[in-house]
Design a protein around this motif. Structure first.
Motif, PDB file in Angstrom:
ATOM      1  N   ASP A  80      10.426   0.427 -14.490  1.00  0.00           N
ATOM      2  CA  ASP A  80       9.251  -0.006 -13.726  1.00  0.00           C
ATOM      3  C   ASP A  80       7.963   0.485 -14.365  1.00  0.00           C
ATOM      4  O   ASP A  80       6.995  -0.271 -14.493  1.00  0.00           O
ATOM      5  N   ARG A  81       7.906   1.753 -14.790  1.00  0.00           N
ATOM      6  CA  ARG A  81       6.679   2.302 -15.381  1.00  0.00           C
ATOM      7  C   ARG A  81       6.363   1.642 -16.718  1.00  0.00           C
ATOM      8  O   ARG A  81       5.212   1.321 -16.998  1.00  0.00           O
ATOM      9  N   LEU A  82       7.376   1.437 -17.548  1.00  0.00           N
ATOM     10  CA  LEU A  82       7.132   0.780 -18.834  1.00  0.00           C
ATOM     11  C   LEU A  82       6.679  -0.657 -18.637  1.00  0.00           C
ATOM     12  O   LEU A  82       5.742  -1.119 -19.306  1.00  0.00           O
ATOM     13  N   ARG A  83       7.297  -1.370 -17.699  1.00  0.00           N
ATOM     14  CA  ARG A  83       6.892  -2.748 -17.398  1.00  0.00           C
ATOM     15  C   ARG A  83       5.427  -2.781 -16.976  1.00  0.00           C
ATOM     16  O   ARG A  83       4.634  -3.593 -17.463  1.00  0.00           O
ATOM     17  N   ARG A  84       5.054  -1.873 -16.105  1.00  0.00           N
ATOM     18  CA  ARG A  84       3.674  -1.830 -15.610  1.00  0.00           C
ATOM     19  C   ARG A  84       2.687  -1.524 -16.743  1.00  0.00           C
ATOM     20  O   ARG A  84       1.630  -2.144 -16.850  1.00  0.00           O
ATOM     21  N   LEU A  85       3.035  -0.576 -17.596  1.00  0.00           N
ATOM     22  CA  LEU A  85       2.148  -0.224 -18.708  1.00  0.00           C
ATOM     23  C   LEU A  85       2.009  -1.367 -19.709  1.00  0.00           C
ATOM     24  O   LEU A  85       0.938  -1.559 -20.290  1.00  0.00           O
ATOM     25  N   VAL A  86       3.077  -2.144 -19.889  1.00  0.00           N
ATOM     26  CA  VAL A  86       3.004  -3.334 -20.744  1.00  0.00           C
ATOM     27  C   VAL A  86       2.128  -4.393 -20.074  1.00  0.00           C
ATOM     28  O   VAL A  86       1.241  -4.972 -20.702  1.00  0.00           O
ATOM     29  N   GLU A  87       2.366  -4.653 -18.774  1.00  0.00           N
ATOM     30  CA  GLU A  87       1.568  -5.654 -18.044  1.00  0.00           C
ATOM     31  C   GLU A  87       0.081  -5.311 -18.054  1.00  0.00           C
ATOM     32  O   GLU A  87      -0.762  -6.194 -18.148  1.00  0.00           O
ATOM     33  N   GLU A  88      -0.235  -4.030 -17.960  1.00  0.00           N
ATOM     34  CA  GLU A  88      -1.629  -3.592 -17.917  1.00  0.00           C
ATOM     35  C   GLU A  88      -2.249  -3.457 -19.311  1.00  0.00           C
ATOM     36  O   GLU A  88      -3.420  -3.130 -19.444  1.00  0.00           O
ATOM     37  N   GLY A  89      -1.442  -3.659 -20.347  1.00  0.00           N
ATOM     38  CA  GLY A  89      -1.974  -3.663 -21.707  1.00  0.00           C
ATOM     39  C   GLY A  89      -2.120  -2.303 -22.355  1.00  0.00           C
ATOM     40  O   GLY A  89      -2.815  -2.182 -23.365  1.00  0.00           O
ATOM     41  N   LEU A  90      -1.475  -1.260 -21.823  1.00  0.00           N
ATOM     42  CA  LEU A  90      -1.536   0.057 -22.446  1.00  0.00           C
ATOM     43  C   LEU A  90      -0.425   0.259 -23.471  1.00  0.00           C
ATOM     44  O   LEU A  90      -0.569   1.039 -24.404  1.00  0.00           O
ATOM     45  N   LEU A  91       0.684  -0.441 -23.264  1.00  0.00           N
ATOM     46  CA  LEU A  91       1.786  -0.429 -24.214  1.00  0.00           C
ATOM     47  C   LEU A  91       2.117  -1.865 -24.596  1.00  0.00           C
ATOM     48  O   LEU A  91       1.880  -2.792 -23.819  1.00  0.00           O
ATOM     49  N   TYR A 130       8.196   0.709 -27.564  1.00  0.00           N
ATOM     50  CA  TYR A 130       6.999   0.644 -26.726  1.00  0.00           C
ATOM     51  C   TYR A 130       5.895   1.362 -27.491  1.00  0.00           C
ATOM     52  O   TYR A 130       5.963   2.568 -27.708  1.00  0.00           O
ATOM     53  N   VAL A 131       4.884   0.590 -27.916  1.00  0.00           N
ATOM     54  CA  VAL A 131       3.851   1.082 -28.813  1.00  0.00           C
ATOM     55  C   VAL A 131       2.501   1.064 -28.091  1.00  0.00           C
ATOM     56  O   VAL A 131       2.151   0.076 -27.431  1.00  0.00           O
ATOM     57  N   LEU A 132       1.753   2.146 -28.233  1.00  0.00           N
ATOM     58  CA  LEU A 132       0.426   2.221 -27.617  1.00  0.00           C
ATOM     59  C   LEU A 132      -0.501   1.154 -28.199  1.00  0.00           C
ATOM     60  O   LEU A 132      -0.545   0.952 -29.415  1.00  0.00           O
ATOM     61  N   THR A 133      -1.237   0.488 -27.335  1.00  0.00           N
ATOM     62  CA  THR A 133      -2.272  -0.456 -27.742  1.00  0.00           C
ATOM     63  C   THR A 133      -3.598   0.300 -27.864  1.00  0.00           C
ATOM     64  O   THR A 133      -3.663   1.504 -27.576  1.00  0.00           O
ATOM     65  N   GLU A 134      -4.644  -0.397 -28.222  1.00  0.00           N
ATOM     66  CA  GLU A 134      -5.973   0.239 -28.246  1.00  0.00           C
ATOM     67  C   GLU A 134      -6.327   0.773 -26.863  1.00  0.00           C
ATOM     68  O   GLU A 134      -6.824   1.894 -26.734  1.00  0.00           O
ATOM     69  N   LYS A 135      -6.060  -0.017 -25.829  1.00  0.00           N
ATOM     70  CA  LYS A 135      -6.329   0.412 -24.452  1.00  0.00           C
ATOM     71  C   LYS A 135      -5.507   1.652 -24.116  1.00  0.00           C
ATOM     72  O   LYS A 135      -6.010   2.588 -23.485  1.00  0.00           O
ATOM     73  N   GLY A 136      -4.263   1.684 -24.538  1.00  0.00           N
ATOM     74  CA  GLY A 136      -3.410   2.841 -24.303  1.00  0.00           C
ATOM     75  C   GLY A 136      -3.885   4.067 -25.068  1.00  0.00           C
ATOM     76  O   GLY A 136      -3.941   5.177 -24.520  1.00  0.00           O
ATOM     77  N   ARG A 137      -4.245   3.897 -26.337  1.00  0.00           N
ATOM     78  CA  ARG A 137      -4.736   5.023 -27.146  1.00  0.00           C
ATOM     79  C   ARG A 137      -6.026   5.602 -26.566  1.00  0.00           C
ATOM     80  O   ARG A 137      -6.285   6.794 -26.663  1.00  0.00           O
ATOM     81  N   ASP A 138      -6.818   4.745 -25.929  1.00  0.00           N
ATOM     82  CA  ASP A 138      -8.072   5.200 -25.328  1.00  0.00           C
ATOM     83  C   ASP A 138      -7.836   6.115 -24.126  1.00  0.00           C
ATOM     84  O   ASP A 138      -8.732   6.826 -23.700  1.00  0.00           O
ATOM     85  N   PHE A 139      -6.621   6.122 -23.597  1.00  0.00           N
ATOM     86  CA  PHE A 139      -6.275   6.986 -22.454  1.00  0.00           C
ATOM     87  C   PHE A 139      -6.091   8.439 -22.898  1.00  0.00           C
ATOM     88  O   PHE A 139      -6.036   9.343 -22.073  1.00  0.00           O
ATOM     89  N   TYR A 140      -6.016   8.691 -24.192  1.00  0.00           N
ATOM     90  CA  TYR A 140      -5.761  10.031 -24.697  1.00  0.00           C
ATOM     91  C   TYR A 140      -6.780  11.041 -24.179  1.00  0.00           C
ATOM     92  O   TYR A 140      -6.433  12.165 -23.815  1.00  0.00           O
ATOM     93  N   GLY A 141      -8.043  10.659 -24.127  1.00  0.00           N
ATOM     94  CA  GLY A 141      -9.075  11.566 -23.629  1.00  0.00           C
ATOM     95  C   GLY A 141      -8.823  11.997 -22.196  1.00  0.00           C
ATOM     96  O   GLY A 141      -9.086  13.147 -21.830  1.00  0.00           O
ATOM     97  N   VAL A 142      -8.302  11.095 -21.379  1.00  0.00           N
ATOM     98  CA  VAL A 142      -7.975  11.434 -19.991  1.00  0.00           C
ATOM     99  C   VAL A 142      -6.909  12.518 -19.974  1.00  0.00           C
ATOM    100  O   VAL A 142      -7.007  13.514 -19.241  1.00  0.00           O
ATOM    101  N   LEU A 143      -5.863  12.340 -20.785  1.00  0.00           N
ATOM    102  CA  LEU A 143      -4.797  13.339 -20.842  1.00  0.00           C
ATOM    103  C   LEU A 143      -5.310  14.674 -21.373  1.00  0.00           C
ATOM    104  O   LEU A 143      -4.913  15.744 -20.890  1.00  0.00           O
TER     105      LEU A 143
END
Length: 169
Positions: free
Chosen positions: A59-70, A84-97
């Motif tokens: 479920d989490r991977l599906r959601r992250l793919v649908e939302e364009g982070l993976l 499952y590969v990080l997209t630009e949108k996903g890589r941009d989340f790094y600062g949050v982490l």
């Protein structure tokens, strides 16, 4: 009869924090993203590193793919398996982490210190994240930073007295 509790959606709220929390949904999602930043790409590796139930991870991977982070990329056809590969949108989340990590290091680490340190490859130093103003470079704190209505704030809400009071000052 058991009542079904539905989660409130924050996706349309005029607040980027609420919208981000709506996307994250629970504590597993940022941990899945953390593992992706650690280099995990395959379902079984995510499951092993997190100890997460298969259905929850699916479920989490599906959601992250649908939302364009993976992005799902097939690496095997019989049976079909994906990285499952990080997209630009996903890589941009790094600062949050990084900011979450910094807060946890400061307030939740024991006497032994932080469990993980961050090395900035550009300067070769172990360091931590700081939130600074993009315009002047000075630290942003609750004492020196205040919210204002942005151009995307819904006009029908902007007229409400309670909303105007929130953004006064």
């Amino acid at each position: 009869m058991l009542a079904v509790m539905r989660r409130t959606s924050f996706a349309q709220w005029p607040c980027s924090i609420a919208r981000t929390m709506d996307l994250l949904g629970d504590w597993w999602t940022p941990l899945v993203l953390r593992e992706a930043f650690y280099g995990i790409r395959r379902f079984d590796a995510f499951q092993e590193s997190l100890g997460i139930a298969r259905n929850t991870l699916t479920d989490r991977l599906r959601r992250l793919v649908e939302e364009g982070l993976l992005e799902k990329r097939p690496y095997q056809t019989e049976p079909v398996r994906h990285d499952y590969v990080l997209t630009e949108k996903g890589r941009d989340f790094y600062g949050v982490l990084l900011v979450m990590n910094r807060w946890g290091d400061r307030w939740l680490s024991g006497e032994a210190g932080p469990p993980v340190t961050m090395r900035h490859e550009a300067c070769g130093q172990d360091t931590h994240a700081e939130v600074v103003c993009a315009a002047c470079g000075e630290p942003m704190t609750a004492d020196n930073t205040h919210p204002r209505m942005g151009p995307g704030y819904p006009p029908h809400l902007a007229e409400r007295p309670d909303v105007q009071e929130r953004f006064a000052g």
